[in-house]
Design a protein around this motif. Structure first.
Motif, PDB file in Angstrom:
ATOM      1  N   SER A 104       0.602  -1.602   0.019  1.00 44.89           N
ATOM      2  CA  SER A 104      -0.190  -0.332  -0.184  1.00 44.89           C
ATOM      3  C   SER A 104       0.663   1.737  -0.049  1.00 44.89           C
ATOM      4  N   TYR A 105       2.131   0.964   0.097  1.00 49.19           N
ATOM      5  CA  TYR A 105       2.823   2.247  -0.183  1.00 49.19           C
ATOM      6  C   TYR A 105       3.699   2.556  -0.377  1.00 49.19           C
ATOM      7  N   GLU A 106       4.774   3.058  -0.819  1.00 53.09           N
ATOM      8  CA  GLU A 106       6.363   3.152  -0.622  1.00 53.09           C
ATOM      9  C   GLU A 106       7.329   3.332   0.115  1.00 53.09           C
ATOM     10  N   PRO A 107       8.010   2.441   0.966  1.00 49.41           N
ATOM     11  CA  PRO A 107       7.946   1.922   1.792  1.00 49.41           C
ATOM     12  C   PRO A 107       9.500   2.925   1.936  1.00 49.41           C
ATOM     13  N   ILE A 108      10.368   3.858   2.724  1.00 47.26           N
ATOM     14  CA  ILE A 108      12.202   3.750   2.467  1.00 47.26           C
ATOM     15  C   ILE A 108      12.857   2.910   3.590  1.00 47.26           C
ATOM     16  N   LEU A 109      13.183   1.693   4.297  1.00 50.31           N
ATOM     17  CA  LEU A 109      13.760   1.368   5.122  1.00 50.31           C
ATOM     18  C   LEU A 109      14.844   2.285   5.790  1.00 50.31           C
ATOM     19  N   VAL A 110      14.607   2.453   7.074  1.00 50.98           N
ATOM     20  CA  VAL A 110      16.399   3.867   7.303  1.00 50.98           C
ATOM     21  C   VAL A 110      17.282   2.371   8.516  1.00 50.98           C
ATOM     22  N   THR A 111      18.116   2.959   7.881  1.00 47.61           N
ATOM     23  CA  THR A 111      18.810   1.831   8.511  1.00 47.61           C
ATOM     24  C   THR A 111      20.170   2.234   8.385  1.00 47.61           C
ATOM     25  N   ASP A 112      21.923   1.943   9.426  1.00 48.69           N
ATOM     26  CA  ASP A 112      23.031   2.012   9.595  1.00 48.69           C
ATOM     27  C   ASP A 112      23.517   0.165   8.732  1.00 48.69           C
ATOM     28  N   ASP A 113      22.451  -0.357   9.035  1.00 49.41           N
ATOM     29  CA  ASP A 113      23.038  -2.088   9.221  1.00 49.41           C
ATOM     30  C   ASP A 113      23.296  -2.428   7.378  1.00 49.41           C
ATOM     31  N   TYR A 114      24.762  -2.417   7.179  1.00 50.91           N
ATOM     32  CA  TYR A 114      25.069  -2.540   5.884  1.00 50.91           C
ATOM     33  C   TYR A 114      24.733  -3.686   5.393  1.00 50.91           C
ATOM     34  N   SER A 115      24.503  -5.088   6.153  1.00 54.33           N
ATOM     35  CA  SER A 115      23.510  -6.430   5.785  1.00 54.33           C
ATOM     36  C   SER A 115      21.741  -6.134   5.704  1.00 54.33           C
ATOM     37  N   ILE A 116      21.216  -5.549   6.332  1.00 54.68           N
ATOM     38  CA  ILE A 116      20.040  -4.793   5.767  1.00 54.68           C
ATOM     39  C   ILE A 116      19.980  -4.317   4.575  1.00 54.68           C
ATOM     40  N   GLN A 117      20.786  -2.973   4.493  1.00 57.38           N
ATOM     41  CA  GLN A 117      21.094  -2.430   3.295  1.00 57.38           C
ATOM     42  C   GLN A 117      21.142  -3.305   1.998  1.00 57.38           C
ATOM     43  N   ASN A 118      21.852  -4.539   2.152  1.00 54.45           N
ATOM     44  CA  ASN A 118      22.338  -5.154   1.078  1.00 54.45           C
ATOM     45  C   ASN A 118      21.031  -6.115   0.371  1.00 54.45           C
ATOM     46  N   LEU A 119      19.835  -6.812   1.679  1.00 48.12           N
ATOM     47  CA  LEU A 119      18.976  -6.702   1.403  1.00 48.12           C
ATOM     48  C   LEU A 119      17.769  -6.015   0.724  1.00 48.12           C
ATOM     49  N   SER A 120      17.944  -4.884   1.229  1.00 48.73           N
ATOM     50  CA  SER A 120      16.982  -4.346   0.755  1.00 48.73           C
ATOM     51  C   SER A 120      16.989  -4.202  -0.814  1.00 48.73           C
ATOM     52  N   LYS A 121      18.286  -4.034  -0.997  1.00 50.26           N
ATOM     53  CA  LYS A 121      18.574  -4.073  -2.517  1.00 50.26           C
ATOM     54  C   LYS A 121      17.922  -4.774  -3.676  1.00 50.26           C
ATOM     55  N   ILE A 122      17.916  -6.174  -2.615  1.00 48.44           N
ATOM     56  CA  ILE A 122      18.461  -7.808  -3.337  1.00 48.44           C
ATOM     57  C   ILE A 122      16.278  -7.801  -3.665  1.00 48.44           C
ATOM     58  N   LEU A 123      15.815  -7.156  -2.639  1.00 49.70           N
ATOM     59  CA  LEU A 123      14.445  -6.782  -2.336  1.00 49.70           C
ATOM     60  C   LEU A 123      13.546  -5.857  -2.882  1.00 49.70           C
ATOM     61  N   LYS A 124      14.334  -4.504  -3.766  1.00 53.81           N
ATOM     62  CA  LYS A 124      14.078  -3.846  -4.224  1.00 53.81           C
ATOM     63  C   LYS A 124      13.238  -2.779  -3.274  1.00 53.81           C
ATOM     64  N   ILE A 125      13.617  -2.852  -2.049  1.00 57.07           N
ATOM     65  CA  ILE A 125      13.563  -1.753  -1.156  1.00 57.07           C
ATOM     66  C   ILE A 125      13.811  -0.643  -0.650  1.00 57.07           C
ATOM     67  N   LEU A 126      13.841   0.283  -0.757  1.00 55.62           N
ATOM     68  CA  LEU A 126      14.412   1.473  -1.175  1.00 55.62           C
ATOM     69  C   LEU A 126      14.337   1.506   0.661  1.00 55.62           C
ATOM     70  N   TYR A 127      15.976   2.310   0.456  1.00 54.07           N
ATOM     71  CA  TYR A 127      17.072   2.125   2.282  1.00 54.07           C
ATOM     72  C   TYR A 127      17.443   3.925   1.675  1.00 54.07           C
ATOM     73  N   ARG A 128      17.615   4.423   2.835  1.00 47.16           N
ATOM     74  CA  ARG A 128      18.214   5.247   3.559  1.00 47.16           C
ATOM     75  C   ARG A 128      19.408   5.397   4.604  1.00 47.16           C
ATOM     76  N   SER A 129      20.526   6.112   4.676  1.00 49.07           N
ATOM     77  CA  SER A 129      20.907   5.464   5.954  1.00 49.07           C
ATOM     78  C   SER A 129      20.883   6.738   7.412  1.00 49.07           C
ATOM     79  N   VAL A 130      20.896   6.326   8.168  1.00 47.51           N
ATOM     80  CA  VAL A 130      20.446   6.718   9.444  1.00 47.51           C
ATOM     81  C   VAL A 130      21.187   8.376   9.343  1.00 47.51           C
ATOM     82  N   LEU A 131      22.354   9.051   9.318  1.00 49.38           N
ATOM     83  CA  LEU A 131      22.997   9.591   9.034  1.00 49.38           C
ATOM     84  C   LEU A 131      23.373  10.756   7.910  1.00 49.38           C
TER      85      LEU A 131
END
Ligand SMILES: [Zn+2]
Length: 176
Positions: A104-131
């Protein structure tokens, strides 16, 4: 399968916050901020707990749980990517929540965790780091008088207000 197709009806943006996002005090003021109960239980330090409780109380932070289909999807991708050893149950759940929200949304995962960012990429989830707010949103500083609230440009040389003589303090403002 989540729906990533583009249409003219743009989906609303939501931010999905992992533990590093909350500890980094990330809270968007223009979009919903969502996390899981698992993340909230992970927040141990006193100031971060206060921050979390305040945000939950005034509705700036909401709690949702991922759906089963999304958990299964994340788990199977974790197995094939090799990230399964680096990610906790809580990490998996926050990823699965982001996947759930793609319905229902365009989620953006906010995380500084490299593994979570890596998985987000594979899952085609937008992400950004916290800082790294500076990348997306431009901030600049101004000086504001503690007394009369007169604003001064950051290059103003004085320490006190030329109107009322009160101390000036720095404030970060959103640029355009
Ligand atoms: Zn003043």
């Amino acid at each position: 399968m989540a729906n990533f197709s583009h249409s003219n009806n743009k989906k609303g943006k939501v931010y999905v916050l992992d533990t590093s996002a909350i500890i980094g005090r990330f809270l968007s003021s223009d979009s919903a901020n969502i996390t899981t109960n698992g993340v909230i239980k992970e927040i141990k330090d006193f100031n971060s707990r206060i921050f979390t409780e305040d945000a939950l109380e005034d509705g700036r932070l909401e709690v949702r749980e991922p759906e089963q289909w999304a958990i299964k999807r994340v788990q199977s991708i974790m197995e094939t990517s090799g990230d399964i050893l680096r990610l906790s149950e809580v990490d998996m759940e926050i990823l699965a929540l982001a996947v759930t929200l793609t319905e229902s949304y365009e989620p953006i995962l906010v995380t500084d965790d490299y593994s979570i960012q890596n998985l987000s990429k594979i899952l085609k989830i937008l992400y950004r780091s916290v800082l790294t707010q500076g990348i997306e949103e431009v901030y600049r500083w101004i000086l504001i008088c503690q007394g009369c609230k007169k604003q001064y440009p950051p290059q103003y040389k004085g320490e006190d207000c030329e109107i009322c003589g009160s101390k000036l303090f720095k404030r970060r403002i959103k640029g355009s």
